[in-house]
Design a protein around this motif. Structure first.
Motif, PDB file in Angstrom:
ATOM      1  N   PHE A 162      18.952  61.142-129.527  1.00  0.00           N
ATOM      2  CA  PHE A 162      19.061  62.491-128.448  1.00  0.00           C
ATOM      3  C   PHE A 162      20.224  61.986-127.900  1.00  0.00           C
ATOM      4  N   ILE A 163      20.649  60.644-127.093  1.00  0.00           N
ATOM      5  CA  ILE A 163      21.683  60.497-126.158  1.00  0.00           C
ATOM      6  C   ILE A 163      23.436  61.402-126.580  1.00  0.00           C
ATOM      7  N   GLY A 164      23.152  60.877-127.613  1.00  0.00           N
ATOM      8  CA  GLY A 164      24.806  60.879-128.581  1.00  0.00           C
ATOM      9  C   GLY A 164      24.415  62.778-129.378  1.00  0.00           C
ATOM     10  N   GLN A 165      23.087  62.431-129.700  1.00  0.00           N
ATOM     11  CA  GLN A 165      23.252  64.106-130.687  1.00  0.00           C
ATOM     12  C   GLN A 165      22.865  65.661-130.051  1.00  0.00           C
ATOM     13  N   GLY A 166      21.929  65.526-129.368  1.00  0.00           N
ATOM     14  CA  GLY A 166      20.684  66.192-128.683  1.00  0.00           C
ATOM     15  C   GLY A 166      21.338  67.478-128.140  1.00  0.00           C
ATOM     16  N   PHE A 167      20.916  67.861-127.659  1.00  0.00           N
ATOM     17  CA  PHE A 167      21.728  69.065-126.582  1.00  0.00           C
ATOM     18  C   PHE A 167      20.283  69.873-126.117  1.00  0.00           C
ATOM     19  N   VAL A 168      20.390  70.427-124.978  1.00  0.00           N
ATOM     20  CA  VAL A 168      20.241  71.323-123.111  1.00  0.00           C
ATOM     21  C   VAL A 168      20.531  72.309-123.131  1.00  0.00           C
ATOM     22  N   GLY A 169      19.575  73.299-124.234  1.00  0.00           N
ATOM     23  CA  GLY A 169      20.208  74.427-124.309  1.00  0.00           C
ATOM     24  C   GLY A 169      21.307  74.041-125.654  1.00  0.00           C
ATOM     25  N   VAL A 170      22.610  74.909-125.063  1.00  0.00           N
ATOM     26  CA  VAL A 170      23.069  75.380-125.887  1.00  0.00           C
ATOM     27  C   VAL A 170      25.009  73.612-125.712  1.00  0.00           C
ATOM     28  N   VAL A 171      23.945  72.816-124.773  1.00  0.00           N
ATOM     29  CA  VAL A 171      25.210  71.894-124.061  1.00  0.00           C
ATOM     30  C   VAL A 171      24.650  70.505-124.446  1.00  0.00           C
ATOM     31  N   PRO A 172      25.352  69.713-125.651  1.00  0.00           N
ATOM     32  CA  PRO A 172      25.376  68.303-125.822  1.00  0.00           C
ATOM     33  C   PRO A 172      25.264  67.372-125.015  1.00  0.00           C
ATOM     34  N   VAL A 173      24.164  66.957-125.314  1.00  0.00           N
ATOM     35  CA  VAL A 173      23.621  65.430-124.073  1.00  0.00           C
ATOM     36  C   VAL A 173      24.795  64.873-123.796  1.00  0.00           C
ATOM     37  N   PRO A 174      25.737  64.176-124.638  1.00  0.00           N
ATOM     38  CA  PRO A 174      26.754  63.909-124.486  1.00  0.00           C
ATOM     39  C   PRO A 174      28.043  63.813-123.710  1.00  0.00           C
ATOM     40  N   ALA A 175      27.884  65.469-123.324  1.00  0.00           N
ATOM     41  CA  ALA A 175      28.674  66.049-122.356  1.00  0.00           C
ATOM     42  C   ALA A 175      27.906  66.257-120.959  1.00  0.00           C
ATOM     43  N   ILE A 176      26.858  66.445-121.171  1.00  0.00           N
ATOM     44  CA  ILE A 176      26.038  66.248-119.693  1.00  0.00           C
ATOM     45  C   ILE A 176      26.199  64.993-119.179  1.00  0.00           C
ATOM     46  N   ILE A 177      25.965  64.102-119.512  1.00  0.00           N
ATOM     47  CA  ILE A 177      26.000  62.395-119.329  1.00  0.00           C
ATOM     48  C   ILE A 177      27.084  62.364-119.115  1.00  0.00           C
ATOM     49  N   ALA A 178      28.332  62.936-119.799  1.00  0.00           N
ATOM     50  CA  ALA A 178      29.788  62.512-119.422  1.00  0.00           C
ATOM     51  C   ALA A 178      30.038  63.351-117.543  1.00  0.00           C
ATOM     52  N   LEU A 179      29.687  64.384-118.074  1.00  0.00           N
ATOM     53  CA  LEU A 179      29.900  64.685-116.475  1.00  0.00           C
ATOM     54  C   LEU A 179      29.124  64.534-115.354  1.00  0.00           C
ATOM     55  N   SER A 180      27.879  64.296-115.277  1.00  0.00           N
ATOM     56  CA  SER A 180      27.192  63.236-114.528  1.00  0.00           C
ATOM     57  C   SER A 180      27.625  62.352-113.862  1.00  0.00           C
ATOM     58  N   ALA A 181      28.277  61.335-114.547  1.00  0.00           N
ATOM     59  CA  ALA A 181      29.589  60.335-114.563  1.00  0.00           C
ATOM     60  C   ALA A 181      30.592  61.035-113.885  1.00  0.00           C
ATOM     61  N   THR A 182      31.208  62.030-114.385  1.00  0.00           N
ATOM     62  CA  THR A 182      32.061  62.347-113.445  1.00  0.00           C
ATOM     63  C   THR A 182      32.074  62.878-112.080  1.00  0.00           C
ATOM     64  N   LEU A 183      31.147  63.169-111.402  1.00  0.00           N
ATOM     65  CA  LEU A 183      30.443  63.852-110.576  1.00  0.00           C
ATOM     66  C   LEU A 183      30.347  62.141-109.519  1.00  0.00           C
ATOM     67  N   CYS A 184      29.624  61.392-110.055  1.00  0.00           N
ATOM     68  CA  CYS A 184      29.673  59.650-109.296  1.00  0.00           C
ATOM     69  C   CYS A 184      30.313  59.287-109.661  1.00  0.00           C
ATOM     70  N   ALA A 185      31.874  59.252-109.855  1.00  0.00           N
ATOM     71  CA  ALA A 185      33.201  58.860-110.372  1.00  0.00           C
ATOM     72  C   ALA A 185      33.944  59.349-109.049  1.00  0.00           C
ATOM     73  N   TYR A 186      33.764  60.561-108.759  1.00  0.00           N
ATOM     74  CA  TYR A 186      34.396  61.459-107.759  1.00  0.00           C
ATOM     75  C   TYR A 186      33.864  60.756-106.391  1.00  0.00           C
ATOM     76  N   TRP A 187      32.341  60.805-106.753  1.00  0.00           N
ATOM     77  CA  TRP A 187      32.070  60.182-104.941  1.00  0.00           C
ATOM     78  C   TRP A 187      32.263  59.107-104.728  1.00  0.00           C
ATOM     79  N   LEU A 188      32.877  58.325-105.638  1.00  0.00           N
ATOM     80  CA  LEU A 188      32.699  56.569-105.751  1.00  0.00           C
ATOM     81  C   LEU A 188      34.047  56.802-105.327  1.00  0.00           C
ATOM     82  N   PHE A 189      35.338  56.922-105.890  1.00  0.00           N
ATOM     83  CA  PHE A 189      36.546  57.081-105.522  1.00  0.00           C
ATOM     84  C   PHE A 189      36.767  57.395-104.507  1.00  0.00           C
ATOM     85  N   PHE A 190      36.744  58.783-103.604  1.00  0.00           N
ATOM     86  CA  PHE A 190      36.871  59.861-103.169  1.00  0.00           C
ATOM     87  C   PHE A 190      35.843  59.497-101.957  1.00  0.00           C
TER      88      PHE A 190
END
Length: 333
Positions: free
Chosen positions: A160-188
């Motif tokens: 599910f972590i690698g192949q699942g979907f939430v609606g039409v959005v892939p779970v890997p994309a949700i994880i990656a975008l969440s990590a991006t927001l965390c990295a943005y906060w951490l960086f700036f």
């Protein structure tokens, strides 16, 4: 005369805005128009979600690389680290260890490998290019020697972590975008991010100001390794398998995307949003080339030239900024 001065001021203002806009936004827009004209499948929602799913692993690793390069470092071992983490994850799950705890252990393993890189670099004062190149070879060899055979059939929770979907959005994309927001906060918005940029700008000055440079560099490389561990969990779940060869040449994608996005190889400059754009640019290009039936090796050629172009563009921008600053200084005098 005043009208001419106003016009010049407007031109300078427009130029400043253009300088601040990441040019990859324009590149991505051009790619979308160009590829959609060649392939009628490119704009399908299924294909768009496929692009997001494919770039998710690269993006998570690239977030860590943004910190490393901004601190004037480099990590060529991320692909080999990914392969080892993937095999360890598969082995842990195959032996009956619960998936959440297995993922935690693999993220910890990745962080420890990254911290080891940082310790060797700082304690022995060896160039990070040499250290991580050596680790690239050593980790890949260790993975094949200790864990030679692939492990398949992962549990549904990991799939599910690698192949699942939430609606039409892939779970890997949700994880990656969440990590991006965390990295943005951490960086700036944290001391960790500010110290990373400061060390990349002027390491000696940071020492004088009381920043523990060596300790911080180890933390930066550990953060990079933790990102690799998380990416390994996503990749194994997506492929439903762990193989010793996973992550091969991933470092080329990662470094090309980070540099293309605007993080400076000479340190002191980093952009999380630019890294996201760099990953998307490469992902869109590769997806488009697959749709038009381009040879796989041609994709590697294009990626190599993209990295060269990104570095050349950075050098051009740096010289341009230095020239502009020198010109303004002369005017003030």
């Amino acid at each position: 005369m005043s009208g001419e001065n106003n016009m010049n001021a407007k031109i300078r203002s427009a130029g400043d805005v253009f300088d601040k806009v990441n040019p990859l936004i324009i590149v991505i827009a051009i790619l979308y128009v160009g590829i959609s004209l060649i392939s009628d499948r490119f704009l399908d929602i299924e294909n768009q979600m496929n692009i997001l799913r494919q770039v998710a692993v690269y993006l998570v690793i690239a977030l860590g690389m943004t910190f490393v390069i901004a601190s004037r470092g480099i990590d060529l071992s991320v692909g080999s680290n990914l392969g080892l983490c993937a095999m360890v994850l598969g082995t842990l799950i195959d032996s009956g260890i619960p998936v959440p705890f297995s993922i935690f252990l693999v993220i910890l393993l990745g962080a420890l490998i990254g911290a080891f890189n940082g310790l060797v670099i700082t304690r022995l004062r060896i160039n990070p290019l040499i250290v991580t190149l050596g680790m690239l070879v050593a980790l890949r060899g260790a993975t094949h020697f200790l864990m030679g055979s692939a492990i398949i059939r992962m549990p549904e929770s990991l799939k599910f972590i690698g192949q699942g979907f939430v609606g039409v959005v892939p779970v890997p994309a949700i994880i990656a975008l969440s990590a991006t927001l965390c990295a943005y906060w951490l960086f700036f918005h944290t001391r960790f991010g500010r110290h990373t940029v400061s060390i990349g700008s002027n390491e000696d000055a940071c020492q004088v100001l009381g920043i523990h440079v060596s300790r911080h560099k180890v933390a930066v490389y550990a953060f990079q390794g933790a990102c690799v561990g998380l990416a390994a969990a996503i990749l194994v779940g997506r492929l439903n398998a762990a193989s010793p060869s996973l992550g091969n040449l991933y470092e080329l994608h990662i470094i090309a995307a980070v540099v293309l996005g605007g993080t400076a190889l000479y340190g002191g400059v980093g952009t999380v949003f630019g890294t996201l754009l760099g990953i998307l640019t490469i992902g869109i290009l590769e997806n488009g080339m697959v749709l038009i039936g381009a040879d796989f090796h041609l994709q590697r050629v294009l990626l190599g030239f993209l990295l060269i172009f990104a570095v050349a563009y950075q050098e051009f921008r740096r010289r341009s900024i230095d020239t502009k600053a020198f010109s303004n200084l002369k005017k003030e005098k």
